[in-house]
Scaffold this active site. Structure first.
Site, PDB file in Angstrom:
ATOM      1  N   LYS A 146       0.846  -1.196   0.000  1.00 38.18           N
ATOM      2  CA  LYS A 146       0.000   0.000   0.000  1.00 38.18           C
ATOM      3  C   LYS A 146       0.883   1.248   0.000  1.00 38.18           C
ATOM      4  CE  LYS A 146      -1.471  -1.645   3.837  1.00 38.18           C
ATOM      5  NZ  LYS A 146      -2.125  -1.986   5.126  1.00 38.18           N
ATOM      6  N   GLY A 157      -6.994   3.739  10.611  1.00 35.65           N
ATOM      7  CA  GLY A 157      -7.644   2.454  10.323  1.00 35.65           C
ATOM      8  C   GLY A 157      -7.832   2.135   8.851  1.00 35.65           C
ATOM      9  N   THR A 158      -7.199   2.903   7.968  1.00 36.33           N
ATOM     10  CA  THR A 158      -7.357   2.628   6.529  1.00 36.33           C
ATOM     11  C   THR A 158      -6.853   1.224   6.160  1.00 36.33           C
ATOM     12  OG1 THR A 158      -5.287   3.830   6.243  1.00 36.33           O
ATOM     13  CG2 THR A 158      -7.298   4.981   5.630  1.00 36.33           C
ATOM     14  N   GLY A 159      -5.722   0.850   6.761  1.00 30.81           N
ATOM     15  CA  GLY A 159      -5.131  -0.452   6.434  1.00 30.81           C
ATOM     16  C   GLY A 159      -6.015  -1.599   6.893  1.00 30.81           C
ATOM     17  N   CYS A 160      -6.599  -1.468   8.079  1.00 27.46           N
ATOM     18  CA  CYS A 160      -7.498  -2.509   8.603  1.00 27.46           C
ATOM     19  C   CYS A 160      -8.709  -2.648   7.672  1.00 27.46           C
ATOM     20  CB  CYS A 160      -8.003  -2.155  10.005  1.00 27.46           C
ATOM     21  SG  CYS A 160      -6.699  -1.787  11.176  1.00 27.46           S
ATOM     22  N   THR A 179      -7.173   9.310   8.421  1.00 21.39           N
ATOM     23  CA  THR A 179      -6.923   8.010   7.791  1.00 21.39           C
ATOM     24  C   THR A 179      -6.637   6.922   8.844  1.00 21.39           C
ATOM     25  OG1 THR A 179      -4.597   8.626   7.551  1.00 21.39           O
ATOM     26  CG2 THR A 179      -6.019   8.985   5.629  1.00 21.39           C
TER      27      THR A 179
HETATM   28  N1  LIG Z   1      -5.187   9.975   1.452  1.00 18.22           N
HETATM   29  C1  LIG Z   1      -5.540   8.886   0.773  1.00 18.22           C
HETATM   30  N2  LIG Z   1      -6.402   8.962  -0.259  1.00 18.22           N
HETATM   31  C2  LIG Z   1      -6.777   7.866  -0.955  1.00 18.22           C
HETATM   32  N3  LIG Z   1      -6.327   6.608  -0.660  1.00 18.22           N
HETATM   33  C3  LIG Z   1      -5.468   6.485   0.375  1.00 18.22           C
HETATM   34  C4  LIG Z   1      -5.022   7.584   1.147  1.00 18.22           C
HETATM   35  N4  LIG Z   1      -4.169   7.140   2.132  1.00 18.22           N
HETATM   36  C5  LIG Z   1      -4.109   5.795   1.972  1.00 18.22           C
HETATM   37  N5  LIG Z   1      -4.867   5.396   0.914  1.00 18.22           N
HETATM   38  C6  LIG Z   1      -5.099   4.019   0.452  1.00 18.22           C
HETATM   39  O1  LIG Z   1      -5.718   3.330   1.537  1.00 18.22           O
HETATM   40  C7  LIG Z   1      -5.303   1.971   1.575  1.00 18.22           C
HETATM   41  C8  LIG Z   1      -4.677   1.690   2.947  1.00 18.22           C
HETATM   42  O2  LIG Z   1      -3.338   2.202   2.909  1.00 18.22           O
HETATM   43  P1  LIG Z   1      -2.480   2.838   4.095  1.00 18.22           P
HETATM   44  O3  LIG Z   1      -1.109   2.997   3.555  1.00 18.22           O
HETATM   45  O4  LIG Z   1      -3.150   4.087   4.608  1.00 18.22           O
HETATM   46  O5  LIG Z   1      -2.592   1.700   5.191  1.00 18.22           O
HETATM   47  P2  LIG Z   1      -1.980   1.613   6.635  1.00 18.22           P
HETATM   48  O6  LIG Z   1      -0.825   2.570   6.755  1.00 18.22           O
HETATM   49  O7  LIG Z   1      -1.735   0.183   6.896  1.00 18.22           O
HETATM   50  O8  LIG Z   1      -3.169   2.143   7.554  1.00 18.22           O
HETATM   51  P3  LIG Z   1      -3.389   1.987   9.165  1.00 18.22           P
HETATM   52  O9  LIG Z   1      -2.079   1.572   9.757  1.00 18.22           O
HETATM   53  O10 LIG Z   1      -3.861   3.327   9.651  1.00 18.22           O
HETATM   54  O11 LIG Z   1      -4.478   0.989   9.349  1.00 18.22           O
HETATM   55  C9  LIG Z   1      -4.352   1.806   0.387  1.00 18.22           C
HETATM   56  O12 LIG Z   1      -5.085   1.366  -0.750  1.00 18.22           O
HETATM   57  C10 LIG Z   1      -3.824   3.233   0.165  1.00 18.22           C
HETATM   58  O13 LIG Z   1      -3.352   3.452  -1.138  1.00 18.22           O
HETATM   59  C1  LIG Z   2      -5.856  -2.726  17.108  1.00 21.87           C
HETATM   60  C2  LIG Z   2      -5.276  -1.933  15.981  1.00 21.87           C
HETATM   61  N1  LIG Z   2      -4.952  -2.578  14.848  1.00 21.87           N
HETATM   62  C3  LIG Z   2      -4.424  -1.881  13.810  1.00 21.87           C
HETATM   63  C4  LIG Z   2      -4.202  -0.518  13.919  1.00 21.87           C
HETATM   64  C5  LIG Z   2      -3.571   0.238  12.765  1.00 21.87           C
HETATM   65  O1  LIG Z   2      -4.462   1.103  12.203  1.00 21.87           O
HETATM   66  C6  LIG Z   2      -4.586   0.128  15.125  1.00 21.87           C
HETATM   67  N2  LIG Z   2      -4.414   1.470  15.311  1.00 21.87           N
HETATM   68  N3  LIG Z   2      -5.113  -0.614  16.139  1.00 21.87           N
END
Ligand SMILES: Nc1ncnc2c1ncn2[C@@H]1O[C@H](COP(=O)(O)OP(=O)(O)OP(=O)(O)O)[C@@H](O)[C@H]1O
Ligand SMILES: Cc1ncc(CO)c(N)n1
Length: 270
Positions: free
Chosen positions: A177, A211-214, A209
């Protein structure tokens, strides 16, 4: 009528509801999959950061897992925050023994503000135990750098890292990502078919953003539970997450949460 599909998340909690187990269950529900959860750690956190973490005993994590699986067998399983070596070892044994259940490994290492969610010195154990079992692993840039000990600055670096995650670590597919790279929201998908796919979505200029990854990995889990082919599942998850970020919520005092129902609103207005 198509029989209902069930998805299981094994992860830590976020009492503000934006990340972790809570984000996963909201995403499963929005994508019409019956959501189930096994808690690994209870996290005192909010949109500003992590205050403390209480890890559940290993035998109690095992009992939760057994309780779910003997009753409602999951069609797909994801792991998120798995903080300790003992937890990883338990899950590697259990997940390794399940046949034909897609396993989505989100190698969560820290919260959005950089607070650590894993105990020290367990990252290499995560790489060696859970990642090789994954149908798909979903690192962000920092997590990918950590998994293969390589700096990632460009799209070309992301592609090299993706190849190494597949050919050296043993996952079947990976999506790296790029949300935190060069102001882009470009992700790289790669896998055993050895084809690269670049996933683009408009970047939303927002700090909300959390929790975007979750959300992204839970959306992939939902689609794989329905039997959707893997790249289609990732594309749908990308759209779902992009909508959730485009309509993210300016609530809380830090990195606000995404809007898990935004995709539904977009879909009904089409
Ligand atoms: N500002 C943004 N606008 C559009 N898409 C985004 C943006 N930021 C992240 N994304 C997309 O969201 C998805 C999750 O990516 P991200 O890199 O934010 O995950 P993460 O860092 O694991 O998140 P977290 O640790 O907060 O759960 C990916 O598809 C990424 O490209
Ligand atoms: C429990 C938990 N899992 C994943 C993340 C990453 O977004 C968070 N902040 N908390």
């Amino acid at each position: 009528m198509t029989p209902i599909k069930h998805a299981l998340t094994i992860a830590g909690t976020d009492p503000t509801g934006g990340a972790g187990i809570q984000a996963d269950l909201k995403t499963f529900q929005e994508l019409h999959v019956y959501g189930m959860s096994v808690l690994t750690s209870i996290v005192a956190q909010n949109t500003m950061g992590v205050k403390d973490i209480h890890h559940l005993p290993i035998d109690f994590i095992e009992l939760q897992l057994q309780s779910v699986i003997e009753d409602i067998y999951p069609h797909a399983i994801k792991t998120g925050m798995i903080a300790q070596k003992e937890m990883m070892a338990l899950l590697a044994t259990k997940l390794g023994s399940l046949q034909n259940v897609p396993y989505i490994c989100d190698p969560v290492m820290m919260a959005k503000n950089g607070d650590p969610l894993l105990e020290k010195d367990v990252r290499s154990f995560l790489r060696d135990t859970l990642v090789p079992l994954a149908t798909i692993v979903t690192p962000n840039i920092a997590e990918a750098e950590d998994l293969i000990d390589m700096k990632i600055d460009t799209l070309e670096d992301m592609k090299k890292a993706a190849e190494r995650i597949i050919h050296e670590l043993g996952a079947k597919y990976v999506v790296i990502k790029g949300g935190s790279l060069n102001g882009e929201a470009t992700d790289v998908f790669y896998g055993k078919s050895r084809e690269f796919h670049i996933l683009d979505a408009p970047r939303t200029d927002t700090k909300h953003t959390h929790g975007t990854g979750c959300t992204f990995s839970a959306a992939i889990t939902s689609e794989l539970a329905k039997g959707i082919p893997i790249f289609e599942a990732v594309k749908k998850a990308k759209q779902f997450t992009a909508a959730a970020i485009a309509h993210s919520l300016n609530i809380g005092h830090g990195y606000g949460p995404t809007n898990h129902w935004a995709y539904r609103l977009n879909a009904s207005s089409n």
